[in-house]
Design an enzyme around this catalytic site. Structure first.
Site, PDB file in Angstrom:
ATOM      1  N   ASP A 238       0.831  -1.203   0.000  1.00 25.24           N
ATOM      2  CA  ASP A 238       0.000   0.000   0.000  1.00 25.24           C
ATOM      3  C   ASP A 238       0.868   1.257   0.000  1.00 25.24           C
ATOM      4  O   ASP A 238       1.845   1.365   0.752  1.00 25.24           O
ATOM      5  CB  ASP A 238      -0.899  -0.017   1.244  1.00 25.24           C
ATOM      6  N   GLU A 290      13.523 -16.395  -0.884  1.00 25.74           N
ATOM      7  CA  GLU A 290      13.922 -17.471   0.024  1.00 25.74           C
ATOM      8  C   GLU A 290      12.818 -18.511   0.186  1.00 25.74           C
ATOM      9  O   GLU A 290      13.069 -19.595   0.718  1.00 25.74           O
ATOM     10  CB  GLU A 290      14.261 -16.893   1.404  1.00 25.74           C
TER      11      GLU A 290
END
Length: 583
Positions: A238, A290
């Site tokens: 956002d 990851e």
């Protein structure tokens, strides 16, 4: 970007071909990568307005989980959830008091994990809405800052500053809130005397974080890992462009939202687009990589021009960024062609997918916007009962066509809950029901966004049109909402719902999301925009009269009576069509 909308040379098309369509050179080559996020269709759910499972009048996570089978029939790749975190709900959840929890309004953490798990069983990822620019004034970090002394580590998490002038009665700078009024609010000292100010780009209950503080960065890295560990498929960020403020926070002579004014170009807006942002995004990309499943990062970065927005999706940055230039484009052939061409050029330059979007929880729905001719709307403000009302039939007709055309473009696409039902805004919502802080802070001068956030209809003859078992709704539904209910549209082969299903299925089957794009030059048809994506011809008629179609095998028409249009080779007014190219 120069677009091929001029009359073609004699060499551009065979002399014997009387068709007004002549194919121009490719503006976009097929994507070299096939990662899911390059062609993804992502469905936005505004939880409080999707489905209420408890009868409280507020949508919840269990309600979303219950309707996953119906979402899956659309054929979307992911769901983006607007915030469901603990919050005092002063800005519908975008005022977060705990980024690693679930507000009891929406359920429990177990509900969130169930939703993520069940969605995965349908092949749907859940994208979490992170709000890093600001939090709620009830967040533990901010309450600690209020209790601490000026200059403390607690206050350094935010933008606290002394006032100017006699008694410090003037705010530290002239920055304004995007919701209206000053962007600074003063707090009292422990003895009750006036103290420092804190900055808030939005409501006074939403203090901005100080992203120059490494402790803030560490805090949000922990939040990302928390949700990735829970199985999240990525994050929508956002107000990503506002996280850093220019060192020293100097006065600004442009508009509060960074809009340029003479002598104040957008690139100089001190509250937006600071270069330090990209170090944070690079770190977030590393964290996502990851984890398995290619978690995606999509930025809400209201940045211009498009060539500058491309910095947000350059290698090692975000995967996607919302294309607000496309969202704000009017019903105009040349304007649409220009923004499509410029978008592809800008994002291709950094090997990133373009995203396309027509509606979301912050703007008037496109079925409402397109009900006006030539009207440039402030996207952040809706339509109220005292405003001129849209032509709802025209708006829905154009909205169907715009969506079909959009879904035929290469790149990613975002859909907003309810648009697949043809919903527009509640444009007659009375002031007494409005809850948007934009409306409240402007004393009603700005209507705000409530109209596009009304709970959606599911069952035509049930309480609250099936949204809530008790008939309660946090915002009232329009009287005609039952006619748009999902149960009725499921039975109607020509409904907007079934148009979306057909378009999304064909889009996947034809590989349009990873495809190419070439414009057709058609000077004889100045209100027709036509492209070719691979072997698919995608035509949008923006005029009020039928136009001839290019040669091709009909695949899809936006109009409810679409199949009849193929008989005479014409495409109806305000309609779109896909055809399989014959040459």
């Amino acid at each position: 970007m120069s677009l091929p909308l001029h009359a073609p040379d004699a060499s551009d098309a065979p002399a014997q071909d009387p068709s007004p369509y002549a194919l121009a050179p490719a503006a976009h080559e097929p994507s070299a990568g096939d990662q899911w996020w390059r062609r993804a269709v992502i469905y936005q759910i505004y939880p409080r307005s999707f489905k209420d499972s408890t009868g409280s009048g507020m949508g919840d996570l269990a309600g979303i989980t219950a309707e996953l089978p119906k979402i899956a029939t659309l054929g979307v790749d992911a769901i983006w959830l607007s915030p469901f975190f603990p919050s005092p709900q002063k800005d519908a959840g975008y005022d977060v008091s705990d980024y690693r929890g679930v507000d009891p309004l929406f359920g429990t953490m177990e509900d969130a994990k169930t939703l993520i798990s069940d969605a995965a069983s349908f092949g749907i990822r859940i994208i979490i809405d992170i709000v890093p620019n600001h939090c709620s004034n009830e967040h533990a970090l901010f309450t600690a800052a209020l209790a601490a002394a000026p200059g403390s580590a607690e206050r350094a998490m935010f933008h606290f500053a002394d006032g100017l002038g006699e008694g410090g009665n003037t705010p530290p700078n002239n920055w304004q809130s995007l919701f209206g009024g000053s962007g600074w609010t003063r707090v009292p000292n422990p003895d009750g005397t006036p103290g420092q100010y804190y900055f808030h780009l939005f409501d006074a209950t939403q203090p901005d974080f100080n992203w120059r503080n490494p402790a803030v960065q560490e805090e949000f890295e922990k939040t990302l890992r928390f949700w990735l560990d829970a199985g999240a498929g990525g994050f929508r960020i956002d107000v990503a462009h506002a996280m850093f403020k220019k060192e020293g926070m100097p006065d600004w002579g442009g508009a509060p939202d960074g809009t340029p004014r003479p002598g104040y170009p957008f690139a100089d807006a001190p509250m937006f687009g600071q270069p330090e942002l990209h170090q944070v995004f690079a770190r977030w990309r590393e964290i996502c990589e990851e984890y398995p499943g290619e978690p995606v990062l999509c930025s809400e970065a209201n940045v211009r021009p498009l060539s500058r927005l491309a910095d947000w999706v350059a290698p090692g940055q975000m995967h996607q960024s919302f294309n607000f230039d496309f969202l704000r484009t009017l019903w105009d052939r040349d304007a649409l062609a220009e923004v499509i061409g410029d978008s592809l050029a800008a994002f291709d330059a950094v090997d990133a997918p373009t995203t396309w979007v027509l509606s979301n929880h912050d703007v008037s729905r496109h079925a409402t916007r397109f009900g006006y001719d030539g009207r440039a709307m402030d996207l952040g403000d809706g339509i109220g009962p005292r405003d001129a009302q849209p032509d709802t039939v025209l708006g829905r007709t154009r909205a169907r066509a715009a969506t079909v055309f959009m879904l035929g473009l290469p790149g990613g696409a975002y859909l907003y809950q309810g648009e697949e039902l043809g919903l527009g805004d509640n444009t007659t919502l009375e002031d007494a029901y409005r809850q948007d802080p934009t409306f409240l802070r402007s004393n009603g001068e700005r209507i705000g966004r409530d109209g596009c956030r009304v709970p959606i209809p599911w069952v035509h003859d049930a309480p609250a049109c099936g949204f809530s078992p008790t008939g309660e709704t946090w915002l009232p539904q329009p009287e005609n909402w039952a006619g748009f209910s999902r149960d009725l549209q499921e039975q109607d082969p020509d409904s907007t719902l079934n148009l979306y299903r057909k378009a999304l299925a064909l889009r996947s089957e034809l590989g349009l999301g990873l495809g190419s794009l070439a414009f057709y030059a058609n000077p004889q048809l100045p209100e027709v925009l036509a492209i070719r994506n691979g072997d698919t011809v995608n035509v949008l008629n923006l005029s009020g009269a039928p136009v001839p179609l290019p040669e091709g095998e009909p695949l899809l028409f936006s109009a409810a009576d679409g199949p009849a249009l193929a008989a005479d080779g014409l495409l109806g007014a305000n309609s779109a069509a896909w055809l399989r190219a014959t040459a």
